[in-house]
Scaffold this motif. Structure first.
Motif, PDB file in Angstrom:
ATOM      1  N   VAL A  22       0.855  -1.198   0.000  1.00 56.53           N
ATOM      2  CA  VAL A  22       0.000   0.000   0.000  1.00 56.53           C
ATOM      3  C   VAL A  22       0.889   1.246   0.000  1.00 56.53           C
ATOM      4  CG1 VAL A  22      -1.807   1.275   1.239  1.00 56.53           C
ATOM      5  CG2 VAL A  22      -1.786  -1.213   1.307  1.00 56.53           C
ATOM      6  N   LYS A  23       0.620   2.123  -0.949  1.00 58.43           N
ATOM      7  CA  LYS A  23       1.369   3.382  -0.989  1.00 58.43           C
ATOM      8  C   LYS A  23       0.382   4.552  -1.045  1.00 58.43           C
ATOM      9  CE  LYS A  23       1.922   3.147  -6.036  1.00 58.43           C
ATOM     10  NZ  LYS A  23       2.846   3.126  -7.172  1.00 58.43           N
ATOM     11  N   ASP A  24       0.899   5.699  -0.738  1.00 63.34           N
ATOM     12  CA  ASP A  24      -0.007   6.861  -0.743  1.00 63.34           C
ATOM     13  C   ASP A  24       0.031   7.568  -2.081  1.00 63.34           C
ATOM     14  OD1 ASP A  24       2.343   8.327  -0.809  1.00 63.34           O
ATOM     15  OD2 ASP A  24       2.132   9.207   1.186  1.00 63.34           O
ATOM     16  N   GLN A  25      -0.634   8.698  -2.135  1.00 67.85           N
ATOM     17  CA  GLN A  25      -0.726   9.403  -3.425  1.00 67.85           C
ATOM     18  C   GLN A  25       0.624   9.867  -3.930  1.00 67.85           C
ATOM     19  OE1 GLN A  25      -2.023  10.274  -0.456  1.00 67.85           O
ATOM     20  NE2 GLN A  25      -2.532  12.491  -0.355  1.00 67.85           N
ATOM     21  N   ASN A  26       1.568   9.869  -3.034  1.00 67.08           N
ATOM     22  CA  ASN A  26       2.919  10.276  -3.440  1.00 67.08           C
ATOM     23  C   ASN A  26       3.807   9.069  -3.696  1.00 67.08           C
ATOM     24  OD1 ASN A  26       2.245  13.026  -3.073  1.00 67.08           O
ATOM     25  ND2 ASN A  26       2.525  12.753  -0.868  1.00 67.08           N
ATOM     26  N   GLY A  27       3.206   7.861  -3.610  1.00 67.25           N
ATOM     27  CA  GLY A  27       3.994   6.647  -3.841  1.00 67.25           C
ATOM     28  C   GLY A  27       4.788   6.203  -2.655  1.00 67.25           C
ATOM     29  N   LYS A  28       4.549   6.867  -1.536  1.00 68.06           N
ATOM     30  CA  LYS A  28       5.304   6.472  -0.354  1.00 68.06           C
ATOM     31  C   LYS A  28       4.586   5.315   0.326  1.00 68.06           C
ATOM     32  CE  LYS A  28       7.577  10.779   0.829  1.00 68.06           C
ATOM     33  NZ  LYS A  28       7.440  12.014   1.627  1.00 68.06           N
ATOM     34  N   PRO A  29       5.358   4.417   0.928  1.00 75.83           N
ATOM     35  CA  PRO A  29       4.723   3.274   1.604  1.00 75.83           C
ATOM     36  C   PRO A  29       3.841   3.757   2.753  1.00 75.83           C
ATOM     37  CG  PRO A  29       7.129   3.092   1.660  1.00 75.83           C
ATOM     38  CD  PRO A  29       6.807   4.371   1.024  1.00 75.83           C
ATOM     39  N   VAL A  30       2.701   3.097   2.906  1.00 77.21           N
ATOM     40  CA  VAL A  30       1.739   3.501   3.953  1.00 77.21           C
ATOM     41  C   VAL A  30       1.741   2.430   5.027  1.00 77.21           C
ATOM     42  CG1 VAL A  30      -0.692   3.931   4.447  1.00 77.21           C
ATOM     43  CG2 VAL A  30       0.310   4.781   2.334  1.00 77.21           C
ATOM     44  N   GLU A  31       1.994   2.896   6.231  1.00 75.95           N
ATOM     45  CA  GLU A  31       2.008   1.956   7.346  1.00 75.95           C
ATOM     46  C   GLU A  31       0.614   1.886   7.934  1.00 75.95           C
ATOM     47  OE1 GLU A  31       4.442   3.205  10.625  1.00 75.95           O
ATOM     48  OE2 GLU A  31       4.486   1.207  11.546  1.00 75.95           O
ATOM     49  N   ASP A  32       0.373   0.823   8.681  1.00 73.26           N
ATOM     50  CA  ASP A  32      -0.889   0.661   9.395  1.00 73.26           C
ATOM     51  C   ASP A  32      -2.123   0.601   8.491  1.00 73.26           C
ATOM     52  OD1 ASP A  32       0.180   0.391  11.883  1.00 73.26           O
ATOM     53  OD2 ASP A  32      -0.036   2.501  12.461  1.00 73.26           O
ATOM     54  N   ALA A  33      -1.899   0.243   7.256  1.00 77.24           N
ATOM     55  CA  ALA A  33      -3.061   0.012   6.394  1.00 77.24           C
ATOM     56  C   ALA A  33      -3.555  -1.423   6.655  1.00 77.24           C
ATOM     57  CB  ALA A  33      -2.672   0.195   4.940  1.00 77.24           C
ATOM     58  N   VAL A  34      -4.843  -1.577   6.827  1.00 77.62           N
ATOM     59  CA  VAL A  34      -5.406  -2.947   7.101  1.00 77.62           C
ATOM     60  C   VAL A  34      -5.898  -3.517   5.776  1.00 77.62           C
ATOM     61  CG1 VAL A  34      -7.147  -4.235   8.361  1.00 77.62           C
ATOM     62  CG2 VAL A  34      -6.073  -2.218   9.397  1.00 77.62           C
ATOM     63  N   VAL A  35      -5.376  -4.677   5.442  1.00 77.27           N
ATOM     64  CA  VAL A  35      -5.788  -5.355   4.200  1.00 77.27           C
ATOM     65  C   VAL A  35      -6.681  -6.516   4.612  1.00 77.27           C
ATOM     66  CG1 VAL A  35      -5.004  -6.520   2.119  1.00 77.27           C
ATOM     67  CG2 VAL A  35      -3.639  -4.657   3.116  1.00 77.27           C
ATOM     68  N   LEU A  36      -7.831  -6.588   3.992  1.00 71.33           N
ATOM     69  CA  LEU A  36      -8.812  -7.606   4.388  1.00 71.33           C
ATOM     70  C   LEU A  36      -9.245  -8.387   3.151  1.00 71.33           C
ATOM     71  CD1 LEU A  36     -10.784  -4.928   6.354  1.00 71.33           C
ATOM     72  CD2 LEU A  36      -9.912  -6.970   7.495  1.00 71.33           C
ATOM     73  N   ALA A  37      -9.197  -9.723   3.287  1.00 72.73           N
ATOM     74  CA  ALA A  37      -9.622 -10.583   2.163  1.00 72.73           C
ATOM     75  C   ALA A  37     -10.842 -11.387   2.613  1.00 72.73           C
ATOM     76  CB  ALA A  37      -8.482 -11.493   1.760  1.00 72.73           C
ATOM     77  N   THR A  38     -11.901 -11.192   1.841  1.00 79.30           N
ATOM     78  CA  THR A  38     -13.149 -11.910   2.180  1.00 79.30           C
ATOM     79  C   THR A  38     -13.448 -12.913   1.070  1.00 79.30           C
ATOM     80  OG1 THR A  38     -13.907  -9.772   3.081  1.00 79.30           O
ATOM     81  CG2 THR A  38     -15.557 -11.554   2.865  1.00 79.30           C
ATOM     82  N   PRO A  39     -13.615 -14.155   1.460  1.00 75.56           N
ATOM     83  CA  PRO A  39     -13.896 -15.170   0.401  1.00 75.56           C
ATOM     84  C   PRO A  39     -15.184 -14.809  -0.327  1.00 75.56           C
ATOM     85  CG  PRO A  39     -13.534 -16.212   2.560  1.00 75.56           C
ATOM     86  CD  PRO A  39     -13.650 -14.800   2.816  1.00 75.56           C
ATOM     87  N   LEU A  40     -15.106 -14.959  -1.642  1.00 77.26           N
ATOM     88  CA  LEU A  40     -16.263 -14.580  -2.442  1.00 77.26           C
ATOM     89  C   LEU A  40     -17.335 -15.659  -2.432  1.00 77.26           C
ATOM     90  CD1 LEU A  40     -14.812 -12.787  -5.599  1.00 77.26           C
ATOM     91  CD2 LEU A  40     -16.232 -11.817  -3.819  1.00 77.26           C
ATOM     92  N   ASP A  41     -16.870 -16.891  -2.235  1.00 80.83           N
ATOM     93  CA  ASP A  41     -17.871 -17.974  -2.307  1.00 80.83           C
ATOM     94  C   ASP A  41     -18.754 -18.054  -1.079  1.00 80.83           C
ATOM     95  OD1 ASP A  41     -16.050 -18.768  -0.426  1.00 80.83           O
ATOM     96  OD2 ASP A  41     -15.600 -20.723  -1.342  1.00 80.83           O
TER      97      ASP A  41
END
Lengths: 221, 831
Positions: A32-51
């Motif tokens: 995850v990076k911000d609008q300036n392309g800098k890495p973003v810390e503390d971003a929560v990535v969540l994957a939800t099964p589609l099935d």
């Protein structure tokens, strides 16, 4: 270091999953990076099964958000829906933890040490933590509705392991993000053999934070 | 020094007249000098005062202008400084105010329950909290705006709230800085608005607190800045402004839209203050940009009234003017004093000069100073003293006789007048004696004026010695005339004094080896008996004196008869002038006998006045008067002519008598006499031996030189000259020698008594001898008896005349007398 300790727990959970279901585990890697392309810390990535297959919810035994040196540690804590969280006060002063977030409104009026009862978070979504004593204290608890989640490190990278192969809807949340969480949702397929790599660019908004009041050593606050 | 004659008198008179003229001039000259002097003093003083005052005025005007300029500049700077300082204070106040507002708002927004209510959407609680807390912090407007800009709650009157907050810029600023503050115009009201977040802990809403900037607020600003503060709103770049709040009176502030129209308000800054004409006053103004919110520009105008700002300057100017006026007055007073200091002594000197002019020398000028004016005053005093001394001397000259030191006629007259007054008051008498020395003139002529002066001095000493009383006054009236004033004295006393005077005069006086005997005649008049008026009294004393002289009485007390006599005499004399015309004169002839031959060859012609009323008047009654008036000349001429006429008659009768005619002193000053005689001789065909002229000693002594030349002339004409009355004068024989005379006539006073008086006989004898020695024919007159005739005959006297021979008689009587006389008529007895 403390983050690392927390991560160890997460890692441990992963290992448990891996151990219980050694066959067919995939890995999701997100950047995850911000609008300036800098890495973003503390971003929560969540994957939800589609099935919509039911994922067994494993209740967390211990979830804690510490108050150390008048800061919430970790700054962003991800817990599964229904988890209990303890807010131990490691400072030698009292704190008054509260949340007005729709997900969980609560308050722990002035206390020191670890409160007797944990707070249960049974509604998915972000919960903003504040302290009524120290206005600058800000922390987040993200209540995840899926066990497949991760939180970006300083390099902006998140590794979600032991993800059963299949199609997922993957989304990102960050406290300072502009726009809704849902708009980041993306479809991804996880297979057992390869690492699925995803990348987000978030637009972060400047967030006004109450500046810390430097109380000085030994100050009552 | 010639001082005993008339010279002195005229001198004194002159002096007096000088004084009198001075006196009479006085009023005019005083008026003139006053006219000149007063304005001059006045002017000098005024000039000094004016000069000083003008100088001071000039200095003051200059300094006032300078001070004014400096102060005006200074005041201008002060106003600018005031404005800038006011602006700083204004900004400071606003910042403080904002900080306070923010603080209040922050406290309100931090309230947990409030936050919780907002966070939890408990809007009922939110509104009540807004109302409650708003009242607590005395906010006029409270707005709660959601993070998306939507209005959550407000305390505005119903229907005034917009659904979206109007001043998003404020929230934008607050998002960045955590707070914001600005002035905004809302519903034509001005508000100070602050925006603070409601934290949860991130901003969950914006609390907007507005405070109405009302009159009270601007008054406080005015109090803090000491400036008038006005807030105006307008659309940017349009320069059209509407007033929101002002400390100015409504009437004045109403002018804002007009005066600001077209003015680049943004440029009214520190270096470019604007002068605004508002109401009746000029204001110096600067503007402060209050920001632009919701499309409306807000500005604050800080201004100060120039008139008010300059008020202290005005006061200072007034004070300065007062000070100037006071110092001018002080200067006026001081210069007046200085001028007076200068002019006062001048006027003192002026007064002194005036007093001196009026003859008052008593007071000196008291100017006690050591400067030039003091010197002038001292010079004045010296001048005054000099004048006083000189005037005293002049007075002395005017009132004193210089020769004797006695009072003169003027002073005597004064004293007499004063004494007369005192005497009448006291009911007393006063005696006036006038003393005239007999034949003093001869002393002067023969012994010289010097001796005459000494004689007068000695007589005055003697007279003074007699008059012992203080109240008596002795004066010299002039020439040989003295006067004595005896106060409280009657006729008897006066006559006693007169006798004493005559006695003392009788004492021989030895002057430089010459013995002189002075005799005098004294006239006495008693006041008030003989005259209550001084001039009358003097005249009557004079009359008495003449009477005494005539009678040889020594002294005479005035008698009214004298006056009658005198008056008769005067009327008689008045007729004298016509005596010749009326043919009233007649010549009488007294024969002379020649001793040796017993023949008659001479007659003396004696004039007689036959008055138509009074009959014959003797010569001594009118001759002195005729001599005095000069009429004697006419008489002499008539006598000579008549004598010639008679002689010619006798010539025709073969009667060759030589006629002697008396010539007076007056005739001897008449240079015409020889010519007149020559003409008459011509007329009557006379020969010189027809006539002999008899001249008295004293006649020759008057004007010796002229008399001698006339006598010489007559002698040259061959006329015989005879010295008449010889022995009565002081003429010496040496003097006689100079005269061209051939005959000597012994005075009858010696002849009268020579028969009885040896001395007189001796004088006659020696005179005859002396005359003969000098080759003169000697005549004796006054022979009244045979004894005398015989004695003279014995003494060898040449001619005899007297009653013994024959008295004077008219011509026809003479002829008769000759016919029966014992002496024959000799034709030419000389041969």
């Amino acid at each position: 270091m403390r983050n690392l300790i927390v991560d160890k727990y997460i890692l441990l959970v992963g290992l448990l999953f891996a151990w219980m279901d050694m066959s067919g585990a995939g890995e999701l890697q997100a950047f995850v990076k911000d609008q300036n392309g800098k890495p973003v810390e503390d971003a929560v990535v969540l994957a939800t099964p589609l099935d919509g297959s039911h994922v067994q919810m494993l209740k967390q035994q211990r979830n804690e958000v510490d108050q150390i040196d008048k800061e919430y540690v970790p700054h962003v804590k991800v817990v599964l829906v229904g988890s209990n969280v303890l807010f131990p006060n490691k400072d030698n002063i009292r704190h008054h933890v509260y949340s007005f977030s729709p997900g969980k409104v609560f308050e722990l009026p002035l206390y020191s040490g670890t409160p007797a009862a944990p707070v249960q978070f049974d509604k998915a979504g972000p919960v903003t933590l504040g302290c009524n004593i120290h206005d600058w204290m800000l922390g987040y608890i993200y209540v995840a509705d899926t066990p497949f989640y991760g939180k970006s490190a300083k390099d902006g990278k998140t590794h979600i392991v032991d993800v059963p192969p299949g199609d997922y809807s993957v989304r990102v949340w960050h406290p300072d993000m502009k726009g809704s969480e849902e708009s980041t949702s993306r479809k991804a397929t996880v297979d057992a053999t390869a690492v699925t790599t995803m990348e987000w660019q978030l637009t972060l908004k400047p967030v006004f934070r109450i500046p810390r009041v430097s109380g000085g050593a030994g100050s009552a606050y | 020094m010639h001082s005993n004659g008339l010279g002195l008198e005229s001198n004194a008179t002159h002096t007096m007249s000088y004084v009198a003229v001075e006196g009479s001039k006085r009023p005019g000259s005083t008026a003139r000098s006053v006219r000149l002097r007063k304005p001059r003093i006045h002017k000098l003083q005024t000039r000094i005062v004016l000069a000083f005052s003008l100088l001071l005025l000039l200095i003051q005007a200059t300094s006032l202008v300078m001070i004014n300029t400096v102060l005006s500049e200074r005041a201008d700077q002060d106003i600018r400084r005031n404005l800038l300082a006011g602006q700083r204070v204004f900004n400071q106040v606003r910042e403080d105010n904002n900080r306070q507002l923010i603080q209040s708002a922050t406290i309100m927004s931090s309230d947990f329950a409030f936050r919780k209510a907002i966070a939890t959407g408990d809007y009922g609680t939110v509104v009540s909290t807004l109302t409650n807390h708003g009242a607590r912090i005395k906010a006029d407007v409270l707005l709660l705006v959601a993070t998306d800009g939507k209005m959550i709650a407000d305390t505005l009157p119903a229907g005034h709230a917009e659904p979206t907050f109007q001043f998003q810029e404020l929230i934008g600023t607050a998002e960045q800085r955590g707070q914001s503050a600005a002035m905004v115009a809302l519903d034509d009201k001005l508000y100070q608005m602050v925006v603070v977040p409601v934290l949860g802990p991130l901003p969950i809403a914006w609390l907007i607190v507005g405070f109405n900037i009302d009159e009270k607020f601007v008054r406080n600003l005015q109090a803090a800045t000491a400036l008038n503060v006005s807030f105006l709103a307008g659309a940017p770049n349009k320069n059209e402004w509407r007033l929101l709040a002002s400390t100015l009176p409504a009437g004045t502030s109403a002018a804002f839209p007009k005066v600001l129209h077209g003015l680049p308000v943004g440029e009214i800054k520190e270096d470019n203050l604007a002068t605004l004409s508002m109401g009746d006053e000029d204001h110096l103004a600067l503007s402060s940009d209050m920001g632009k919110q919701g499309g409306t520009q807000i500005i604050a105008i800080l201004q100060q009234s120039l008139q008010q700002a300059l008020e202290p300057l005005r006061r200072l100017q007034v004070i300065l003017l007062y000070l100037s006026a006071i110092s001018l007055l002080a200067m006026l007073a001081a210069s007046y004093k200085i001028a007076r200091n200068i002019t006062k002594p001048i006027s003192v000197l002026g007064n002194l000069a005036r007093r001196i002019q009026q003859g008052d020398y008593s007071e000196p000028a008291t100017v006690d100073r050591e400067d030039e004016i003091g010197e002038l005053a001292s010079a004045f005093n010296h001048m005054k003293d000099g004048l006083a001394t000189r005037e005293a001397k002049i007075t002395e000259l005017a009132y004193r006789d210089q020769l004797t030191g006695l009072p003169n006629r003027i002073l005597f007259h004064d004293r007499l007048e004063q004494s007369a007054k005192l005497t009448s008051r006291a009911g007393q008498n006063l005696a006036l004696l006038i003393i005239n020395l007999d034949r003093f003139k001869e002393v002067n002529v023969i012994l010289g004026h010097h001796i005459g002066d000494l004689l007068l001095q000695e007589i005055s000493r003697r007279l003074a010695f007699i008059l012992e009383r203080e109240s008596d006054t002795l004066a010299r009236l002039g020439g040989d005339e003295f006067a004595v004033l005896l106060s409280d004295c009657d006729a008897r006393g006066a006559m006693m004094v007169a006798r004493k005077i005559l006695d003392t005069l009788d004492q021989p006086i030895l002057l430089e080896g010459q013995e002189v005997i002075a005799t005098g005649s004294i006239g006495i008049a008693i006041y008030p008996e003989h005259g209550s008026e001084i001039n009358t009294l003097m005249r009557r004393a004079d009359i008495a004196k003449y009477e005494a002289k005539r009678n040889n009485a020594g002294y005479a007390l005035f008698d009214l008869n004298y006056v009658e006599k005198n008056q008769e005499h005067l009327s008689l004399l008045a007729g004298l002038r016509h005596a010749i015309e009326r043919n009233e004169f007649v010549l009488y002839y007294q024969p002379k006998v020649r001793f040796a031959a017993g023949e008659i060859g001479h007659v003396e012609a004696l004039v007689r006045w036959i008055h138509p009323e009074r009959g014959m008047i003797p010569p001594d009654q009118f001759i002195p008067y005729a001599e005095h008036t000069g009429y004697i000349r006419n008489i002499t001429r008539w006598v000579i002519e008549e004598a010639f006429r008679q002689r010619k008659e006798w010539e025709q009768m073969q009667l060759p008598l030589t006629v002697s005619v008396n010539i007076s002193a007056r005739d001897l000053v008449n240079a015409d006499l020889p010519r007149v005689i020559a003409e008459l001789m011509d007329k009557y065909g006379a020969s010189p031996d027809w006539m002999c002229l008899e001249i008295t000693e004293s006649a020759i002594m008057g004007d010796t030189k002229r008399a001698l030349s006339i006598l010489d002339e007559l002698h040259d004409m061959g006329i015989t000259l005879s010295v008449d009355d010889f022995g009565t004068g002081y003429s010496s024989l040496a003097y006689l020698k100079k005269l061209p005379v051939s005959e000597l006539k012994i005075d009858q006073s010696f002849v009268f008594h020579m028969a009885d008086d040896k001395d007189d006989a001796t004088i006659v004898r020696s005179t005859i001898e002396m005359g003969h020695n000098m080759g003169l024919v000697v005549v004796a007159e006054g022979i009244e008896n045979k004894a005398t005739w015989d004695m003279l005959n014995d003494m060898g006297c040449d001619l005899a005349q007297g009653y013994y021979i024959g008295k004077p008689m008219p011509a026809d009587a003479l002829l008769k007398w000759l016919a029966q006389a014992p002496w024959k008529v000799s034709g030419d007895w000389r041969e």
